[in-house]
Motif scaffolding. Structure first.
Motif, mmCIF file in Angstrom:
data_model
loop_
_atom_site.group_PDB
_atom_site.id
_atom_site.type_symbol
_atom_site.label_atom_id
_atom_site.label_comp_id
_atom_site.label_asym_id
_atom_site.label_seq_id
_atom_site.Cartn_x
_atom_site.Cartn_y
_atom_site.Cartn_z
ATOM 1 N N MET A 1 0.837 -1.200 0.000
ATOM 2 C CA MET A 1 0.000 0.000 0.000
ATOM 3 C C MET A 1 0.872 1.250 0.000
ATOM 4 O O MET A 1 1.837 1.337 0.763
ATOM 5 N N ILE A 2 0.560 2.181 -0.867
ATOM 6 C CA ILE A 2 1.298 3.428 -0.948
ATOM 7 C C ILE A 2 0.347 4.592 -0.679
ATOM 8 O O ILE A 2 -0.741 4.673 -1.270
ATOM 9 N N ILE A 3 0.754 5.487 0.198
ATOM 10 C CA ILE A 3 -0.015 6.690 0.522
ATOM 11 C C ILE A 3 0.662 7.870 -0.170
ATOM 12 O O ILE A 3 1.865 8.084 0.006
ATOM 13 N N CYS A 4 -0.099 8.617 -0.938
ATOM 14 C CA CYS A 4 0.479 9.683 -1.753
ATOM 15 C C CYS A 4 -0.376 10.946 -1.678
ATOM 16 O O CYS A 4 -1.602 10.871 -1.538
ATOM 17 N N THR A 5 0.278 12.096 -1.789
ATOM 18 C CA THR A 5 -0.439 13.359 -1.896
ATOM 19 C C THR A 5 0.142 14.179 -3.027
ATOM 20 O O THR A 5 1.289 13.964 -3.451
ATOM 21 N N LEU A 6 -0.651 15.094 -3.542
ATOM 22 C CA LEU A 6 -0.190 16.098 -4.488
ATOM 23 C C LEU A 6 -0.129 17.395 -3.698
ATOM 24 O O LEU A 6 -1.174 17.948 -3.326
ATOM 25 N N TYR A 7 1.086 17.866 -3.414
ATOM 26 C CA TYR A 7 1.198 19.026 -2.524
ATOM 27 C C TYR A 7 1.919 20.196 -3.164
ATOM 28 O O TYR A 7 2.983 20.041 -3.760
ATOM 29 N N ASN A 8 1.298 21.346 -3.017
ATOM 30 C CA ASN A 8 1.921 22.621 -3.327
ATOM 31 C C ASN A 8 1.177 23.668 -2.516
ATOM 32 O O ASN A 8 -0.058 23.695 -2.523
ATOM 33 N N GLY A 23 -6.976 8.894 -9.224
ATOM 34 C CA GLY A 23 -7.678 7.827 -8.507
ATOM 35 C C GLY A 23 -8.477 6.953 -9.448
ATOM 36 O O GLY A 23 -8.468 5.718 -9.338
ATOM 37 N N HIS A 24 -9.165 7.568 -10.395
ATOM 38 C CA HIS A 24 -9.939 6.805 -11.374
ATOM 39 C C HIS A 24 -9.036 5.994 -12.299
ATOM 40 O O HIS A 24 -9.367 4.860 -12.672
ATOM 41 N N ALA A 25 -7.898 6.574 -12.675
ATOM 42 C CA ALA A 25 -6.974 5.850 -13.557
ATOM 43 C C ALA A 25 -6.451 4.592 -12.869
ATOM 44 O O ALA A 25 -6.396 3.510 -13.474
ATOM 45 N N LEU A 26 -6.086 4.713 -11.600
ATOM 46 C CA LEU A 26 -5.588 3.561 -10.848
ATOM 47 C C LEU A 26 -6.679 2.502 -10.682
ATOM 48 O O LEU A 26 -6.426 1.300 -10.841
ATOM 49 N N ALA A 27 -7.906 2.962 -10.380
ATOM 50 C CA ALA A 27 -9.014 2.019 -10.221
ATOM 51 C C ALA A 27 -9.330 1.329 -11.547
ATOM 52 O O ALA A 27 -9.623 0.135 -11.582
ATOM 53 N N GLN A 28 -9.235 2.080 -12.634
ATOM 54 C CA GLN A 28 -9.471 1.515 -13.959
ATOM 55 C C GLN A 28 -8.448 0.436 -14.286
ATOM 56 O O GLN A 28 -8.740 -0.515 -15.017
ATOM 57 N N ARG A 147 -3.256 4.672 7.723
ATOM 58 C CA ARG A 147 -2.644 3.381 7.402
ATOM 59 C C ARG A 147 -3.544 2.216 7.829
ATOM 60 O O ARG A 147 -3.721 1.260 7.070
ATOM 61 N N ARG A 148 -4.116 2.293 9.021
ATOM 62 C CA ARG A 148 -4.991 1.204 9.468
ATOM 63 C C ARG A 148 -6.248 1.111 8.617
ATOM 64 O O ARG A 148 -6.727 0.020 8.313
ATOM 65 N N LEU A 149 -6.780 2.274 8.208
ATOM 66 C CA LEU A 149 -7.967 2.275 7.364
ATOM 67 C C LEU A 149 -7.659 1.649 6.010
ATOM 68 O O LEU A 149 -8.430 0.832 5.498
ATOM 69 N N GLY A 150 -6.527 2.013 5.442
ATOM 70 C CA GLY A 150 -6.132 1.440 4.162
ATOM 71 C C GLY A 150 -5.951 -0.063 4.240
ATOM 72 O O GLY A 150 -6.374 -0.804 3.345
ATOM 73 N N GLU A 151 -5.335 -0.516 5.312
ATOM 74 C CA GLU A 151 -5.129 -1.955 5.496
ATOM 75 C C GLU A 151 -6.452 -2.682 5.677
ATOM 76 O O GLU A 151 -6.629 -3.814 5.202
ATOM 77 N N SER A 152 -7.398 -2.030 6.339
ATOM 78 C CA SER A 152 -8.684 -2.687 6.625
ATOM 79 C C SER A 152 -9.498 -2.933 5.360
ATOM 80 O O SER A 152 -10.313 -3.853 5.316
ATOM 81 N N ILE A 153 -9.289 -2.108 4.333
ATOM 82 C CA ILE A 153 -10.034 -2.311 3.072
ATOM 83 C C ILE A 153 -9.127 -2.892 1.988
ATOM 84 O O ILE A 153 -9.533 -3.007 0.836
ATOM 85 N N ASP A 154 -7.905 -3.247 2.385
ATOM 86 C CA ASP A 154 -6.941 -3.841 1.455
ATOM 87 C C ASP A 154 -6.659 -2.916 0.263
ATOM 88 O O ASP A 154 -6.609 -3.351 -0.887
ATOM 89 N N ALA A 155 -6.452 -1.625 0.560
ATOM 90 C CA ALA A 155 -6.195 -0.641 -0.489
ATOM 91 C C ALA A 155 -4.790 -0.822 -1.064
ATOM 92 O O ALA A 155 -3.843 -1.138 -0.339
ATOM 93 N N ASP A 156 -4.662 -0.624 -2.365
ATOM 94 C CA ASP A 156 -3.351 -0.604 -3.009
ATOM 95 C C ASP A 156 -2.744 0.790 -2.940
ATOM 96 O O ASP A 156 -1.534 0.944 -2.747
ATOM 97 N N TYR A 157 -3.607 1.800 -3.121
ATOM 98 C CA TYR A 157 -3.147 3.186 -3.107
ATOM 99 C C TYR A 157 -4.134 4.059 -2.344
ATOM 100 O O TYR A 157 -5.353 3.879 -2.449
ATOM 101 N N ILE A 158 -3.581 4.995 -1.582
ATOM 102 C CA ILE A 158 -4.378 6.011 -0.902
ATOM 103 C C ILE A 158 -3.886 7.367 -1.402
ATOM 104 O O ILE A 158 -2.692 7.668 -1.314
#
Length: 364
Positions: A1-8, A23-28, A147-158
């Motif tokens: 699982m990778i957690i990412c932001t777009l920050y500026n 997000g849609h591209a990754l889900a697709q 991190r715990r939320l992502g693990e609970s739903i088995d997310a690949d990317y947040i």
């Protein structure tokens, strides 16, 4: 699982729009993706839940009763921890919102009241070295929850959408990430902003590094606080008939990577070591420029109306923005298809860098 932001910290760089489409591209592509709206403006929530809000507005017009909006807000989830009623966020009480169009994609919705928590997180940062456990628990609450939320739903990317600020809330979510992109618009002020962005990130990483060992010794779930830099995303520029950026934008598109090399790269090198090389992904791709995204033109109206990604429209969808109310046909539809294909390819470039980040960090 990778957690990412777009920050500026510079506003107007299409952070939310790009986060939504990525997000849609990754889900697709078959990945399980969680979007988190950590910007009190809640633009990601509005964009994601457009059809839901439209339905609820119709219900209100018909019944006169304000309907409940599905999903738990970020603020509601954090409130017990902020007040001290619990030592951590209860993720079992968090209800995520599924995408109305795309499987494998959910939203942890935003809250316009989230800005009220700014002072609490600011105090947690100020008191991070004190012996007061309440502030230590609050300091790690967001990264632990995500991190715990992502693990609970088995997310690949947040993907976390943060506000265009250098405040405590944005700082907290940024330090919770494994990686980040820097979205920029090709103009004078965005180029200048790379310098102050570098100062901000330097300060955040320095102060986080000072306390991380102490928190680990106490068994607190503190984040590493050194996200990998995945590159810049140059966007919001006009293109000429030949497909190139117009002359007024090209100069700044060349200067931005130069400024990143001069200002941001030295900061990231300073916080790199044998365990984490913050420039590893950019080095592997041979460029700090992740991709370019030209102006979405009239199709952005469809994105807002339908809550669909910029590359996901059908021919029937285009009737919404057609001047005569009919769907695009002939060369007009062919041009729209070409542009959608090019945008999907650009988001594929960002997807490739996220995959590389997953390789570099391992599947956490």
């Amino acid at each position: 699982m990778i957690i990412c932001t777009l920050y500026n910290h510079k506003g107007g760089v299409s952070k939310t729009t790009t986060t939504f489409n990525l997000g849609h591209a990754l889900a697709q592509s078959g990945y399980k993706v969680l979007l988190i709206d950590a910007d009190p403006q809640c633009n990601l929530t509005e964009l994601f839940m457009g059809p839901v809000f439209e339905r609820l507005d119709l219900e209100y017009a018909f019944t006169g009763e304000i309907p409940l909006v599905p999903g738990t807000t970020l603020l509601d989830a954090l409130k017990p921890r902020i007040s001290g009623a619990s030592s951590s966020v209860d993720i079992e009480k968090i209800e995520l919102v599924p995408s109305p169009h795309t499987s494998n994609l959910t939203l942890f919705k935003g809250d316009v009241g989230l800005s009220t928590a700014e002072d609490d997180f600011s105090q947690a940062h100020t008191q991070r070295s004190s012996g007061m456990m309440h502030f230590k628990f609050l300091y790690v609450a967001v990264s632990d929850m995500v991190r715990r939320l992502g693990e609970s739903i088995d997310a690949d990317y947040i993907l976390i959408d943060v506000g265009p600020s250098a405040g405590a809330l944005t700082r907290t979510f940024f330090l919770s990430c494994d990686s980040f992109f820097v979205p920029v618009a090709p103009d004078r002020f965005n180029t200048q902003a790379i310098g102050s962005l570098s100062v901000i990130i330097d300060k955040w990483m320095k102060e986080h590094k000072e306390i991380i060992d102490d928190y680990k010794s106490l068994g607190l779930p503190i984040s590493e606080g050194r996200p990998l830099f995945l590159g810049s995303i140059v966007q919001n520029y006009k293109i000429s008939r030949g497909g190139r950026a117009r002359t007024g934008f090209e100069m700044w598109m060349e200067r931005i990577p130069q400024r990143i090399e001069q200002e941001l790269v030295p900061v990231l090198k300073k916080y790199s070591d044998s365990n984490i090389e913050l420039l590893k992904v950019c080095n592997d791709f041979g460029d700090t420029r992740a991709t370019k995204l030209p102006d979405f033109s009239s199709l952005i109206t469809l994105m807002h109306e339908l809550s669909k990604p910029i590359f996901g429209f059908s021919q029937e969808d285009t009737s919404i923005i057609s001047s005569n109310g009919y769907k695009y046909t002939g060369s007009v539809w062919e041009d729209a298809q070409r542009r959608m294909s090019e945008w999907r390819e650009s988001f594929g470039s960002l997807e490739a860098r996220l995959k590389k980040a997953k390789e570099v960090l391992g599947d956490k």
